[in-house]
Design an enzyme around this catalytic site. Sequence first.
Site, PDB file in Angstrom:
ATOM      1  N   LYS A 202      22.318  36.238  37.378  1.00  0.00           N
ATOM      2  CA  LYS A 202      22.859  37.245  36.462  1.00  0.00           C
ATOM      3  C   LYS A 202      24.231  37.729  36.954  1.00  0.00           C
ATOM      4  O   LYS A 202      25.191  37.832  36.201  1.00  0.00           O
ATOM      5  CB  LYS A 202      21.871  38.417  36.361  1.00  0.00           C
ATOM      6  CG  LYS A 202      22.428  39.663  35.744  1.00  0.00           C
ATOM      7  CD  LYS A 202      22.669  39.504  34.264  1.00  0.00           C
ATOM      8  CE  LYS A 202      23.618  40.537  33.727  1.00  0.00           C
ATOM      9  NZ  LYS A 202      23.878  40.417  32.310  1.00  0.00           N
ATOM     10  N   CYS A 256      29.424  45.813  32.699  1.00  0.00           N
ATOM     11  CA  CYS A 256      28.846  44.579  33.229  1.00  0.00           C
ATOM     12  C   CYS A 256      29.857  43.863  34.111  1.00  0.00           C
ATOM     13  O   CYS A 256      29.738  43.859  35.328  1.00  0.00           O
ATOM     14  CB  CYS A 256      28.433  43.678  32.077  1.00  0.00           C
ATOM     15  SG  CYS A 256      27.433  44.548  30.876  1.00  0.00           S
ATOM     16  N   TYR A 313      36.050  49.513  25.472  1.00  0.00           N
ATOM     17  CA  TYR A 313      36.298  48.475  26.475  1.00  0.00           C
ATOM     18  C   TYR A 313      36.544  47.107  25.868  1.00  0.00           C
ATOM     19  O   TYR A 313      37.075  46.220  26.541  1.00  0.00           O
ATOM     20  CB  TYR A 313      35.179  48.440  27.520  1.00  0.00           C
ATOM     21  CG  TYR A 313      33.996  47.571  27.185  1.00  0.00           C
ATOM     22  CD1 TYR A 313      32.940  48.073  26.433  1.00  0.00           C
ATOM     23  CD2 TYR A 313      33.916  46.253  27.633  1.00  0.00           C
ATOM     24  CE1 TYR A 313      31.846  47.282  26.140  1.00  0.00           C
ATOM     25  CE2 TYR A 313      32.820  45.458  27.347  1.00  0.00           C
ATOM     26  CZ  TYR A 313      31.794  45.964  26.596  1.00  0.00           C
ATOM     27  OH  TYR A 313      30.711  45.174  26.303  1.00  0.00           O
TER      28      TYR A 313
HETATM   29  N1  SAJ Z   1      38.043  40.163  28.600  1.00  0.00           N
HETATM   30  C1  SAJ Z   1      39.330  39.739  28.869  1.00  0.00           C
HETATM   31  N2  SAJ Z   1      39.606  38.414  28.707  1.00  0.00           N
HETATM   32  C2  SAJ Z   1      38.691  37.511  28.272  1.00  0.00           C
HETATM   33  C3  SAJ Z   1      37.388  37.967  27.986  1.00  0.00           C
HETATM   34  C4  SAJ Z   1      37.097  39.302  28.166  1.00  0.00           C
HETATM   35  O1  SAJ Z   1      40.193  40.516  29.280  1.00  0.00           O
HETATM   36  O2  SAJ Z   1      39.038  36.337  28.144  1.00  0.00           O
HETATM   37  C5  SAJ Z   1      37.691  41.586  28.813  1.00  0.00           C
HETATM   38  C6  SAJ Z   1      37.277  42.333  27.565  1.00  0.00           C
HETATM   39  O3  SAJ Z   1      38.372  42.878  26.892  1.00  0.00           O
HETATM   40  C7  SAJ Z   1      36.368  43.411  28.141  1.00  0.00           C
HETATM   41  C8  SAJ Z   1      35.741  42.722  29.349  1.00  0.00           C
HETATM   42  O4  SAJ Z   1      36.549  41.611  29.633  1.00  0.00           O
HETATM   43  O5  SAJ Z   1      37.094  44.527  28.589  1.00  0.00           O
HETATM   44  C9  SAJ Z   1      34.317  42.282  29.191  1.00  0.00           C
HETATM   45  O6  SAJ Z   1      34.068  41.786  27.906  1.00  0.00           O
HETATM   46  P1  SAJ Z   1      33.178  40.500  27.595  1.00  0.00           P
HETATM   47  O7  SAJ Z   1      33.142  40.330  26.130  1.00  0.00           O
HETATM   48  O8  SAJ Z   1      33.646  39.335  28.367  1.00  0.00           O
HETATM   49  O9  SAJ Z   1      31.760  40.817  28.213  1.00  0.00           O
HETATM   50  P2  SAJ Z   1      30.713  42.042  28.108  1.00  0.00           P
HETATM   51  O10 SAJ Z   1      30.927  42.907  29.308  1.00  0.00           O
HETATM   52  O11 SAJ Z   1      30.734  42.686  26.779  1.00  0.00           O
HETATM   53  O12 SAJ Z   1      29.331  41.234  28.253  1.00  0.00           O
HETATM   54  C10 SAJ Z   1      29.104  40.433  29.407  1.00  0.00           C
HETATM   55  C11 SAJ Z   1      28.598  39.068  28.950  1.00  0.00           C
HETATM   56  N3  SAJ Z   1      28.614  38.141  30.077  1.00  0.00           N
HETATM   57  C12 SAJ Z   1      29.157  36.906  29.990  1.00  0.00           C
HETATM   58  O13 SAJ Z   1      29.708  36.499  28.991  1.00  0.00           O
HETATM   59  C13 SAJ Z   1      29.040  36.044  31.203  1.00  0.00           C
HETATM   60  C14 SAJ Z   1      27.193  39.198  28.388  1.00  0.00           C
HETATM   61  O14 SAJ Z   1      26.647  37.918  28.107  1.00  0.00           O
HETATM   62  C15 SAJ Z   1      26.294  39.936  29.410  1.00  0.00           C
HETATM   63  O15 SAJ Z   1      24.972  40.090  28.909  1.00  0.00           O
HETATM   64  C16 SAJ Z   1      26.883  41.314  29.621  1.00  0.00           C
HETATM   65  O16 SAJ Z   1      28.170  41.131  30.219  1.00  0.00           O
HETATM   66  C17 SAJ Z   1      25.958  42.094  30.546  1.00  0.00           C
HETATM   67  O17 SAJ Z   1      25.212  42.940  30.038  1.00  0.00           O
HETATM   68  O18 SAJ Z   1      25.919  41.808  31.747  1.00  0.00           O
END
Ligand code: SAJ
Length: 423
Positions: A202, A256, A313
């Site tokens: 995880k 996360c 976020y």
């Molecule tokens: N972000 C970037 N660049 C990217 C992708 C995301 O700057 O290319 C930023 C987003 O703007 C945001 C942050 O990263 O601030 C996180 O966003 P996200 O959409 O990547 O992820 P979360 O935090 O919403 O959800 C993640 C997911 N994990 C993965 O994709 C590996 C989700 O599947 C998990 O269940 C979740 O964390 C969790 O609960 O752990």
Amino acid sequence: MDICIIGLGYIGLPTAAMFATHGHNVLGIDVNKKVVDALCQGKIIIEEPHLEEAVSKAVKQGSLRASTEPENSDVFIICVPTPIMPDKTADLTYVESGTRKILPYLKKGNMVILESTSPPGTTRDFVGDILAKAGFVPGEDVHLAYCPERVLPGRILTELKENNRIVGGVNEKSAQAVKELYKCFVKGEIYTTEATTAEMCKLMENTYRDVNIALANELAILCEKMGVNAWDVIKFANKHPRVNLHMPGPGVGGHCIAVDPWFIVEKQPKIAKIISLARVTNDGMPHYVFNRIKELTNDIKGKKKICILGVTYKPNVDDMRESPIIELLGLLDDQGSFETVVVDKHANLGDSKEKDIYEAVSDSHLMVLAVNHEEFGDIDFAKIKRAMKAPRVLDTRNFWDKEKVESAGLEYNLLGWGRSVYE
Ligand code: SAJ
């Protein structure tokens, strides 16, 4: 089965709704009376597509109830927050209180499942220890397993069903029992392993994303210095069959990705070098964007008005936890020379009235696209230009079409493309 879910947040509530609409009787527990009261009326207080329909359906059919106190059950699922402390270690207070809360109701043969993202070893050594001290041998008297959620906020209900899952048992028997339980709604594969492997899995999933985003952010900063458009580099490099560069941005938020990697660093700080550097790189992005805002408004005398679009976020969610934009706003406020106005209909900003973007932007010296909420895609840039004092935008997400913005008479600046600043 009778299932008791401790914690009705972004994960506990959807999970409760899933079990309750797939043949089980669910009692949701939360310390927040507001959440409990809302659920009793089939309502929710967070924003997540389709969740309210699912909750209301389950409450109407009588399979989902809520309370502040647990009851005797067959299964106890712990879905409480694991916040990060100032020293970047996990605060397991809620895991502890959640586990202790179920003890008076726990019986031999029950199942105890931890879903909260936790440092490696938490299920076996921390939860297991509390159960053992209360007289239950984990894996023998009660099944004990770690079953992490992996759902993406904004797509929780779909992903709860469709994603693959891992179940890490303290022994094979526990893992199998938990796998059978989740089969009722999980359409993806359910893989079984041992508890600490599942915890590490995880954490590494989110760490993988964090490290990749850090690489993209570093690329953006490099490209700004070198007059190259990072977004073009990403687009073309990703045509390679084995390359998947992520997207730069004003930082990484949410509870996360911005947190989980530290749970690995906490256990092995000397070894987890790339992981902690990635965290530091991503945490530095609000400051980097702040510096760009300073540069872009350098020529303005007196107080500079900055209009920030989006504060959550990530796009199309209401969650502001660990949002890098909150940090950016703090930096701008601390400086004293900026006045900020925020537009975000998703976030609970405590404003009595939702701000109209054209009103908010009036007399401002810079408009910053901080979060690419869907509604910001459809903006009348000519109207924005008329309202602004200095017609300039900074797009931190490569969300707008440069030509479209420029043809309205606005100066377009893009994070990751330093041409206009460094040429
Ligand atoms: N972000 C970037 N660049 C990217 C992708 C995301 O700057 O290319 C930023 C987003 O703007 C945001 C942050 O990263 O601030 C996180 O966003 P996200 O959409 O990547 O992820 P979360 O935090 O919403 O959800 C993640 C997911 N994990 C993965 O994709 C590996 C989700 O599947 C998990 O269940 C979740 O964390 C969790 O609960 O752990």
